[in-house]
Design an enzyme around this catalytic site. Structure first.
Site, PDB file in Angstrom:
ATOM      1  N   ASP A  51       4.243  -1.879   2.488  1.00 27.59           N
ATOM      2  CA  ASP A  51       4.142  -2.847   1.397  1.00 27.59           C
ATOM      3  C   ASP A  51       5.454  -2.915   0.617  1.00 27.59           C
ATOM      4  O   ASP A  51       5.611  -3.747  -0.279  1.00 27.59           O
ATOM      5  CB  ASP A  51       2.957  -2.544   0.481  1.00 27.59           C
ATOM      6  CG  ASP A  51       3.032  -1.175  -0.175  1.00 27.59           C
ATOM      7  OD1 ASP A  51       4.011  -0.440   0.059  1.00 27.59           O
ATOM      8  OD2 ASP A  51       2.090  -0.824  -0.913  1.00 27.59           O
ATOM      9  N   SER A  52       6.422  -2.071   1.002  1.00 27.58           N
ATOM     10  CA  SER A  52       7.790  -2.205   0.493  1.00 27.58           C
ATOM     11  C   SER A  52       8.366  -3.568   0.835  1.00 27.58           C
ATOM     12  O   SER A  52       9.372  -3.989   0.239  1.00 27.58           O
ATOM     13  CB  SER A  52       8.682  -1.101   1.062  1.00 27.58           C
ATOM     14  OG  SER A  52       8.519  -0.982   2.466  1.00 27.58           O
ATOM     15  N   ASP A  90       0.365  -0.984   6.250  1.00 29.66           N
ATOM     16  CA  ASP A  90       0.166  -0.517   4.879  1.00 29.66           C
ATOM     17  C   ASP A  90      -0.870  -1.407   4.189  1.00 29.66           C
ATOM     18  O   ASP A  90      -0.656  -2.625   4.075  1.00 29.66           O
ATOM     19  CB  ASP A  90       1.496  -0.607   4.136  1.00 29.66           C
ATOM     20  CG  ASP A  90       1.739   0.576   3.225  1.00 29.66           C
ATOM     21  OD1 ASP A  90       0.800   1.344   2.969  1.00 29.66           O
ATOM     22  OD2 ASP A  90       2.891   0.736   2.767  1.00 29.66           O
ATOM     23  N   LYS A 120      -2.369   2.739   6.524  1.00 31.23           N
ATOM     24  CA  LYS A 120      -1.920   3.701   5.518  1.00 31.23           C
ATOM     25  C   LYS A 120      -2.450   3.341   4.150  1.00 31.23           C
ATOM     26  O   LYS A 120      -2.451   2.163   3.765  1.00 31.23           O
ATOM     27  CB  LYS A 120      -0.388   3.763   5.476  1.00 31.23           C
ATOM     28  CG  LYS A 120       0.141   4.872   4.543  1.00 31.23           C
ATOM     29  CD  LYS A 120       1.643   5.038   4.642  1.00 31.23           C
ATOM     30  CE  LYS A 120       2.390   4.004   3.852  1.00 31.23           C
ATOM     31  NZ  LYS A 120       2.148   4.121   2.378  1.00 31.23           N
ATOM     32  N   GLU A 122      -2.636   5.029  -0.126  1.00 29.79           N
ATOM     33  CA  GLU A 122      -1.887   5.900  -1.018  1.00 29.79           C
ATOM     34  C   GLU A 122      -2.789   6.715  -1.940  1.00 29.79           C
ATOM     35  O   GLU A 122      -3.895   6.316  -2.277  1.00 29.79           O
ATOM     36  CB  GLU A 122      -0.934   5.067  -1.894  1.00 29.79           C
ATOM     37  CG  GLU A 122       0.186   4.395  -1.115  1.00 29.79           C
ATOM     38  CD  GLU A 122       1.196   3.724  -2.020  1.00 29.79           C
ATOM     39  OE1 GLU A 122       2.128   3.102  -1.495  1.00 29.79           O
ATOM     40  OE2 GLU A 122       1.078   3.821  -3.274  1.00 29.79           O
ATOM     41  N   GLU A 189       6.322  11.732  -0.058  1.00 31.46           N
ATOM     42  CA  GLU A 189       7.514  11.034  -0.550  1.00 31.46           C
ATOM     43  C   GLU A 189       8.023  11.622  -1.851  1.00 31.46           C
ATOM     44  O   GLU A 189       7.254  11.865  -2.796  1.00 31.46           O
ATOM     45  CB  GLU A 189       7.198   9.548  -0.754  1.00 31.46           C
ATOM     46  CG  GLU A 189       8.383   8.739  -1.266  1.00 31.46           C
ATOM     47  CD  GLU A 189       8.133   7.244  -1.285  1.00 31.46           C
ATOM     48  OE1 GLU A 189       9.031   6.498  -1.740  1.00 31.46           O
ATOM     49  OE2 GLU A 189       7.052   6.802  -0.836  1.00 31.46           O
TER      50      GLU A 189
END
Length: 288
Positions: A51-52, A90, A120, A122, A189
């Site tokens: 999602d970056s 993501d 993925k 978070e 991260e």
């Protein structure tokens, strides 16, 4: 001469074998078909459509605004460029947090519509329940602890996490809970290397680091960061392996100068009509 055979698609079993053998796992982000083809040909093991993309591709100031449909579009493009690497999608902010049912439905879309091998999500906390639900539905899950960009505001911004004993213990607990919930892989991260080393010792699943030191089972970097595509400051953990922005800026600048000077296009860049056809065309136009 026949084309070389495509590489065999990697599996979760291959990742486990790499972990057991101490063979580092290589992961990169990618957001389009050309980038996927380069990642494929470079022989990486995993590709994350992160999602970056909200920041690197779509111009937002954070990852939060990107939508499911935008992520699916980008992920489908990457899928078409990959054969061997595992593809991770993501799940964007707001697409899985509210309930197990929502999380499973979103994950299913990424598998059915975009061809993801894994999805993925978070954080720990309630995300552990969402991970368990998705894994129970038969979809492999990548957990993500430490600096989690979707919740960067509540974490105090984009900065390292787990720098106190209490914070590190909470991070380790989240990671263990995600493993117990059925996550197949974990991303960690922006965490002190010492904390990462203690965490990896306690996990059975492969751990992919980004700004988390060298004790992980693999590493991931953002495409635009490692290739030097974007300008401005980068995180401490970023190593730029190229200056593609500089090369692109020089190339486009040369193009602009040649267009303005008349040097481009030159005869070698121009199509020509056979002389007899040109004469005939001129006669036809004259007869009108």
């Amino acid at each position: 001469m026949s084309a070389p055979a495509a590489a065999r698609p990697l599996t979760l079993g291959d990742l486990a074998a790499k972990k057991d053998a101490g063979e580092p796992i290589v992961m990169v982000t990618a957001y389009d078909h050309p980038s996927a083809r380069i990642a494929e040909d470079a022989g990486v093991d995993m590709v994350l459509v992160g999602d970056s993309a909200a920041m690197t591709v779509l111009g937002h100031s954070s990852t939060v605004p990107v939508t499911i449909d935008e992520m699916l579009m980008l992920t489908r493009a990457v899928r078409r460029g990959l054969s061997a690497p595992l593809l991770v999608g993501d799940l964007p902010f707001g697409s899985y947090e509210a309930s197990d049912e929502l999380a499973v439905a979103t994950a299913q879309r990424f598998v059915k519509e975009a061809g993801c091998d894994l999805v993925k999500i978070e954080r720990g906390g309630t995300t552990v329940d969402r991970a368990r639900a998705i894994a129970a539905a038969g979809i492999p899950v990548v957990g993500h602890v430490g600096l989690t960009p979707q919740s960067a505001t509540s974490l105090g911004g984009y900065r390292a996490q787990g720098r106190t004993a209490d914070a590190a213990l909470a991070l380790i607990d989240d990671a263990l809970a995600l493993q117990d919930a059925g996550c197949a892989v974990l991303v960690i991260e922006a965490v002190p290397a010492e904390v990462t080393a203690l965490l990896v010792q306690r996990l059975r699943i492969p751990v992919i680091g980004i700004g988390a030191g060298a004790d992980t089972d693999g590493q991931v970097l953002v495409w635009h960061d490692l290739l030097g595509i974007t300008d401005g400051p980068t995180a401490k953990f970023v190593k730029r392996y190229a200056d593609l922005r500089g090369a692109a800026l020089a190339a486009v600048g040369d193009y602009a100068r040649e267009v303005r000077s008349g040097a481009y296009p030159a005869p070698e860049h121009t199509y020509a009509m056979p002389a007899e056809e040109l004469t005939r065309l001129e006669d036809l136009l004259a007869a009108r």
